[in-house]
Design an enzyme around this catalytic site. Structure first.
Site, PDB file in Angstrom:
ATOM      1  N   GLY A 179       0.802  -1.219   0.000  1.00 17.58           N
ATOM      2  CA  GLY A 179       0.000   0.000   0.000  1.00 17.58           C
ATOM      3  C   GLY A 179       0.834   1.268   0.000  1.00 17.58           C
ATOM      4  O   GLY A 179       0.326   2.362  -0.192  1.00 17.58           O
ATOM      5  N   HIS A 180       2.130   1.124   0.197  1.00 14.81           N
ATOM      6  CA  HIS A 180       2.996   2.301   0.319  1.00 14.81           C
ATOM      7  C   HIS A 180       4.228   2.111  -0.544  1.00 14.81           C
ATOM      8  O   HIS A 180       5.312   1.887  -0.014  1.00 14.81           O
ATOM      9  CB  HIS A 180       3.393   2.485   1.793  1.00 14.81           C
ATOM     10  N   PHE A 181       4.228   2.163  -1.803  1.00 18.83           N
ATOM     11  CA  PHE A 181       3.111   2.404  -2.705  1.00 18.83           C
ATOM     12  C   PHE A 181       3.126   1.322  -3.781  1.00 18.83           C
ATOM     13  O   PHE A 181       4.214   0.864  -4.134  1.00 18.83           O
ATOM     14  CB  PHE A 181       3.234   3.780  -3.354  1.00 18.83           C
ATOM     15  N   LEU A 231       8.082   2.325  -0.795  1.00 17.67           N
ATOM     16  CA  LEU A 231       8.876   3.249   0.020  1.00 17.67           C
ATOM     17  C   LEU A 231       8.629   2.974   1.494  1.00 17.67           C
ATOM     18  O   LEU A 231       7.510   2.670   1.896  1.00 17.67           O
ATOM     19  CB  LEU A 231       8.477   4.703  -0.259  1.00 17.67           C
TER      20      LEU A 231
END
Length: 157
Positions: free
Chosen positions: A37-39, A44
């Site tokens: 989810g990041h990303f 990251l």
């Protein structure tokens, strides 16, 4: 580093109580669900976890300076700066130093570096309190052993 359990410090590389400094290392995992989810497609390390890693390094320094008699808890983060990205697989070198102790709180300054280059830094304030119970203190002592805390600093009556 185990993100699921908030174990963001892998090992202590230097602990100098006289100088009030600590250096630790943490390997950002290559794979972790947090990067989904990041990303998506551009993983990251979240800035909030970089701040937490600096807080944990600072916390170990404070616990050492208080000889495992009291524990720090995060109270404030000031002047946090994310200078560039941290990506999966990078080895973080985190240094912290105590800039103030007393009156039930402490302030540290911390940096995260990768390959000698600073990626982020912060000034962090901690409240200081007794361990709430023996289980918590025992848990922290076990974690201290896992990351290579000097045994003589863990031993107590």
């Amino acid at each position: 580093m185990d993100l699921a359990y908030f174990h963001l410090i892998d090992r202590i590389t230097d602990l100098n109580i006289g100088e009030k400094t600590i250096a630790v290392e943490a390997q950002v995992p290559q794979q972790n669900t947090i990067f989904e989810g990041h990303f998506p497609g551009y993983p990251l390390m979240p800035g909030v976890l970089l701040i937490e890693s600096m807080a944990q390094a600072s916390g170990w320094l404070l616990i050492a300076s208080m000889k495992f008699e009291r524990m720090p808890f995060l109270a404030a983060v000031k002047e946090a700066k994310m200078r560039t990205f941290v990506t999966p697989g990078e080895l973080l070198s985190i240094e912290a130093s105590i800039v103030h102790e007393g009156s039930g709180y402490a302030i540290t300054q911390a940096n995260v570096r990768v390959g000698g280059k600073r990626r982020c830094n912060a000034t962090i304030t901690f409240g200081i309190a007794p361990f709430p119970n023996a289980d918590m203190r025992g848990h922290m002592e076990a974690m201290a052993r896992r990351i290579g805390f000097p045994q003589q600093m863990i031993a107590h009556d």
